[in-house]
Structure formats: C-alpha cells, structure tokens
Enzyme design. Structure first.
Site, short mmCIF file in Angstrom:
data_model
loop_
_atom_site.label_atom_id
_atom_site.label_comp_id
_atom_site.label_asym_id
_atom_site.label_seq_id
_atom_site.Cartn_x
_atom_site.Cartn_y
_atom_site.Cartn_z
N HIS A 89 39.05 50.81 25.19
CA HIS A 89 39.26 51.93 26.06
C HIS A 89 38.46 51.37 27.51
CE1 HIS A 89 35.18 53.90 24.58
NE2 HIS A 89 34.75 53.61 25.70
N ASN A 134 37.73 49.40 21.00
CA ASN A 134 38.80 49.81 21.07
C ASN A 134 39.72 49.51 22.10
OD1 ASN A 134 38.11 51.91 22.47
ND2 ASN A 134 38.56 53.46 20.97
N ASP A 150 33.31 58.49 34.07
CA ASP A 150 33.28 59.54 33.13
C ASP A 150 32.14 60.16 32.74
OD1 ASP A 150 31.96 57.38 31.82
OD2 ASP A 150 33.75 56.54 30.75
C1 GLP Z 1 31.08 54.25 27.08
C2 GLP Z 1 31.82 54.31 28.39
C3 GLP Z 1 32.44 53.22 28.63
C4 GLP Z 1 31.87 51.83 28.26
C5 GLP Z 1 31.68 51.76 26.77
C6 GLP Z 1 31.00 50.41 26.69
O1 GLP Z 1 32.44 54.70 25.97
N1 GLP Z 1 32.71 55.28 28.62
O2 GLP Z 1 32.71 53.46 30.17
O3 GLP Z 1 32.35 50.83 28.69
O4 GLP Z 1 30.75 52.80 26.54
O5 GLP Z 1 29.64 50.62 26.53
P1 GLP Z 1 28.71 49.48 25.99
O6 GLP Z 1 28.58 48.62 27.47
O7 GLP Z 1 27.46 50.02 25.81
O8 GLP Z 1 29.16 48.58 25.21
#
Ligand code: GLP
Length: 234
Positions: free
Chosen positions: A134, A132, A67
C-alpha cells in the site's frame, strides 16, 4: 524508475533528505507531499538539522499529508506525528500545512481535500510503503480509487501498525490521497525500509507489471520516481 541502493538506512535517509533539500532550494514555495511511519523519520531528522544549520528555509514551502486515521485520539494521529517529528522544529507556517482532520466529519474532509488537489499540484511526493504494497492507505484489492477517499484498513495493515498504538487498538478506517492524487505529483520519492517489505520491493525492482494487488507497482506508470532502499533487501 531511478533506483538508489544504499548500504545502510542512514545513508538512504541522507540521500532522501538531499533530494528534498535540493527541490526546496530550486523552488522555495515547493508543495511537498509527506508520509508518516518509521521510514521517513531519518529524512525528517536531517531536514531539521539542515534548517537548524541555516541550510534550509521552509518559510515559503507548503505541505500536504498522504493520509490520516479516522476517529483516532489526538495522541495517535498522524497530525501529532508530523508536529512532533518535523513541523515543530522547522520554520514552516502552520497555515501552509494540509492534513485530514482525524476528528472531523470524514465526508466533509474528503470534499475539502479533493478541492485542495483540484487547485494544487504536489511538486515532490514522499512515500513509504506497507508490507502489502500500500502507498498512503491505498490498500491492495480488485480496484484502486483515484481520488481522496475514506478506506477500511486491510487486516495486514492493522497488524503492521498496531506497534504505534499503546493499547494495540488501531483505527479501522483512514482518509487517504487516492492513486491519481499520488501519480499527479511532479516527482515521487519512495523509501523502502524493513524486512517485511522485501517481497513488495523485489516485485517493484524485478517486474514492470502493474497490479492493483500491489498498489506501489502503479509507480511504474510515473515518469519521475526515485526509489531508495537498502541493498540487503533486494
Ligand atoms: C502506514 C502509512 C503509510 C506508510 C506505512 C509504512 O500504513 N499509511 O503511508 O508508508 O505505514 O510505515 P513504516 O514506514 O512505519 O513501515
């Protein structure tokens, strides 16, 4: 789902890196799906160490990122994150990198990336997870989108990701691989880090139901998923 529970984050990152390095050894022209955020940083650090120690060769590998924010500044982009934390430190050819353009026309990027996924199959997809549930930026909702698309970010995501932005102003839209693009990867490695993920992790570990309200539960439908998390979160 194969579950690997570790005592520490570092141990989990080591295991994650070993899985990627083994896949690369087995298939030097591996198409690796990559994630951003705090979670994969320990894995990327170990991939760089392996390259510097002469134990990994990325010269034939290809990557595609999950993304990217739409319309963000270069310094806040996932592109920059990837160059700073991985690409600038390994021998991956720059024309083997696919990532949505943060400044490009989102509609054109969606078409370009949909074309990419029509022609290519990800061998190993690395995932983190949002608090959440995602994955990529496939946010919980009544329906999930199968293909690459532009999505508004959930309020919870904007809040969770504000820490990455000096002025706290998180873009409100992103381009993301769709759920189908993720589930078509030959194998998936998801790493879960942080107290805020405890709820979604438990749902993944203790239930086998699939719900659009926790997109990561769709991983139950995939035949080859490895989940790495700290024991203390379960
Ligand atoms: C963002 C990305 C995700 C990632 C998430 C978690 O929202 N789009 O792909 O998994 O962050 O991030 P972190 O690893 O910093 O908790």
């Amino acid at each position: 789902m194969k579950v690997i529970l570790t005592k520490t984050y570092e141990e989990g990152a080591q295991k994650g890196a070993e899985i990627i390095l083994a896949a690369l050894k087995n298939k030097p022209d591996l198409l690796l799906g990559l994630a951003t955020g705090e979670t994969p940083l320990g894995i990327y650090k170990r991939l760089i160490e392996a390259y510097k120690a002469g134990e990994a060769d990325f010269s034939r590998a290809r990557t595609v990122n999950l993304d990217e924010y739409v319309g963000c500044r270069e310094e806040d982009s996932y592109r920059k994150f990837m160059f700073d934390n991985l690409f600038d430190h390994i021998n991956l050819a720059h024309d083997s990198i696919t990532i949505a353009g943060h400044k490009a026309d989102p509609g054109a990027e969606v078409s370009r990336l949909r074309g990419f996924f029509e022609r290519n199959t990800v061998d190993l997809q690395l995932l983190g997870i949002g608090p959440n549930g995602h994955i990529g930026f496939n946010e919980p909702g009544e329906a999930l989108e199968a293909l690459v698309h532009v999505t508004p970010l959930a309020e919870a995501t904007v809040q969770a990701n504000a820490r990455w932005f000096a002025d706290g102003a998180v873009p409100t839209q992103a381009i993301t691989m769709g759920m189908g693009d993720i589930l078509r990867a030959r194998s998936i490695l998801i790493m879960i880090k942080g107290e805020s993920k405890r709820g979604v992790l438990r749902e993944l570990l203790h239930k086998t139901t699939v719900t659009t309200q926790n997109p990561a539960t769709f991983l139950h439908l995939h035949p080859d998923v490895t989940l790495i998390a700290e024991e203390s979160l379960t």
